[in-house]
Scaffold this active site. Structure first.
Site, short mmCIF file in Angstrom:
data_model
loop_
_atom_site.label_atom_id
_atom_site.label_comp_id
_atom_site.label_asym_id
_atom_site.label_seq_id
_atom_site.Cartn_x
_atom_site.Cartn_y
_atom_site.Cartn_z
N HIS A 49 19.77 -11.57 99.92
CA HIS A 49 18.53 -12.16 99.38
C HIS A 49 18.24 -13.53 100.00
O HIS A 49 17.09 -13.84 100.30
CB HIS A 49 18.63 -12.33 97.85
CG HIS A 49 18.26 -11.10 97.08
ND1 HIS A 49 17.02 -10.50 97.18
CD2 HIS A 49 18.95 -10.37 96.17
CE1 HIS A 49 16.98 -9.45 96.35
NE2 HIS A 49 18.14 -9.35 95.73
N CYS A 109 18.22 -3.47 92.15
CA CYS A 109 17.85 -4.87 92.32
C CYS A 109 16.82 -5.24 91.26
O CYS A 109 15.88 -4.47 91.03
CB CYS A 109 17.26 -5.07 93.72
SG CYS A 109 16.78 -6.76 94.04
N LEU A 110 16.98 -6.39 90.63
CA LEU A 110 16.05 -6.79 89.57
C LEU A 110 14.62 -6.96 90.09
O LEU A 110 13.68 -6.86 89.32
CB LEU A 110 16.53 -8.10 88.92
CG LEU A 110 17.84 -8.01 88.11
CD1 LEU A 110 18.23 -9.39 87.59
CD2 LEU A 110 17.74 -7.01 86.97
N HIS A 154 25.07 -8.31 98.46
CA HIS A 154 23.70 -8.01 98.03
C HIS A 154 22.92 -9.32 97.79
O HIS A 154 21.79 -9.47 98.25
CB HIS A 154 23.72 -7.14 96.77
CG HIS A 154 22.37 -6.83 96.21
ND1 HIS A 154 21.83 -5.56 96.18
CD2 HIS A 154 21.41 -7.63 95.65
CE1 HIS A 154 20.62 -5.60 95.66
NE2 HIS A 154 20.34 -6.84 95.32
N GLU A 155 23.55 -10.26 97.09
CA GLU A 155 22.87 -11.54 96.80
C GLU A 155 22.72 -12.38 98.06
O GLU A 155 21.70 -13.04 98.25
CB GLU A 155 23.62 -12.32 95.72
CG GLU A 155 23.71 -11.61 94.36
CD GLU A 155 22.39 -11.04 93.87
OE1 GLU A 155 21.33 -11.67 94.08
OE2 GLU A 155 22.40 -9.93 93.31
N GLN A 206 14.48 -14.75 94.19
CA GLN A 206 14.00 -13.84 93.14
C GLN A 206 13.32 -14.56 91.98
O GLN A 206 12.73 -13.92 91.12
CB GLN A 206 15.15 -12.98 92.60
CG GLN A 206 15.70 -12.01 93.63
CD GLN A 206 16.80 -11.17 93.02
OE1 GLN A 206 17.94 -11.60 92.96
NE2 GLN A 206 16.47 -9.98 92.55
N GLY A 259 23.72 -10.10 89.30
CA GLY A 259 23.54 -11.12 90.32
C GLY A 259 22.07 -11.49 90.38
O GLY A 259 21.20 -10.68 90.05
NI NI Z 1 18.75 -7.87 94.38
#
Ligand code: NI
Length: 187
Positions: free
Chosen positions: A142, A96-97, A138-139, A50, A45
Site C-alpha cells: 500500500h 483489503c478494506l 500487503h500493507e 487507505q 492491517g
Molecule cells: Ni489492503
C-alpha cells in the site's frame, strides 16, 4: 478518531507514499486513530494511503486471525523499507478494506527482512515469516502504491472490472465508513 477508508479507484492508493518527518506529525496519535479505524472495520492491517494520506505509515494487528504465532502481533511501521523477501512462494486468499467484497489468491515469499521505525521513532530491523510476513507485505505494498488485485491475472482483472468500478462509485457491501472516488460524499 475514525477515518473513512478510501475505496478502490482513488489515486492516493496508486501513489508511492512519502517519508514521515516525526517533527511534523503526531505519529502516535495518528497510529492510534488508524488502529481504531481498522478495528471498527475488522481488518488486520491498515496503511495511511487507505485513509487518504500518502505517507509511509501502516499498522497491523493480526491477533484476530487466531494463529498461535500471531498472538501479540500488533505493530506500527513508519518509514518502512523492505530489505529482502526470501523463501518459498505460497498462496493465500487476501482481501483489503479498500476493496470490500473481493478476495483473491496472492503468491508471496515466506520470509521478509524489513527496516522501519516504530511510533516513537525508534529504529528496528526485523525478520518475519509466514502470515505475519504476508500481512506486512500487503500493507507495505500500500505505501508503494500497489494493491493485491494488481497480482491477479489479466483474465481475472477483466472479469472483476465492473465490480471494481462499482466499488469506486460506492456500490459496495462495506459495513464501515468509506470514501468513494466516484462519489462526492463519504458514506
Ligand atoms: Ni489492503
Amino acid at each position: 478518531m475514525i477515518y473513512p477508508i478510501v475505496a478502490y479507484g482513488d489515486t492516493v492508493l496508486k501513489k508511492k507514499a512519502s517519508a514521515i518527518d516525526f517533527s511534523q506529525l503526531d505519529v502516535p496519535k495518528l497510529a492510534a486513530d488508524m488502529f481504531e479505524t481498522m478495528y471498527l472495520a475488522h481488518g488486520v492491517g491498515l496503511a495511511a494511503p487507505q485513509i487518504g494520506k500518502s505517507i509511509r505509515l501502516f499498522v497491523v494487528d493480526a491477533e484476530a486471525m487466531d494463529e498461535e504465532k500471531l498472538k501479540g502481533f500488533k505493530k506500527v511501521f513508519v518509514n518502512a523499507e523492505m530489505i529482502a523477501e526470501t523463501g518459498e512462494l505460497w498462496p493465500y486468499e487476501e482481501g483489503c478494506l479498500s476493496i470490500p467484497g473481493i478476495r483473491g489468491e496472492v503468491m508471496r515469499h515466506n520470509t521478509i527482512r524489513i527496516k522501519y521505525q516504530d511510533e516513537n521513532g525508534q529504529q528496528h530491523e526485523d525478520t518475519f515469516d509466514g502470515m505475519a510476513a504476508r500481512v506486512i507485505q500487503h500493507e507495505y505494498d500500500h505505501i508503494e502504491g500497489k494493491l493485491f488485485t494488481d497480482y491477479f491475472s489479466p483474465l481475472r482483472k477483466r472479469l472483476l472490472k465492473a465490480k471494481l468500478t462499482n466499488i469506486s462509485k460506492g456500490i459496495a457491501d462495506n459495513e464501515y465508513k468509506m470514501s468513494f472516488p466516484l462519489l462526492s460524499k463519504a458514506r
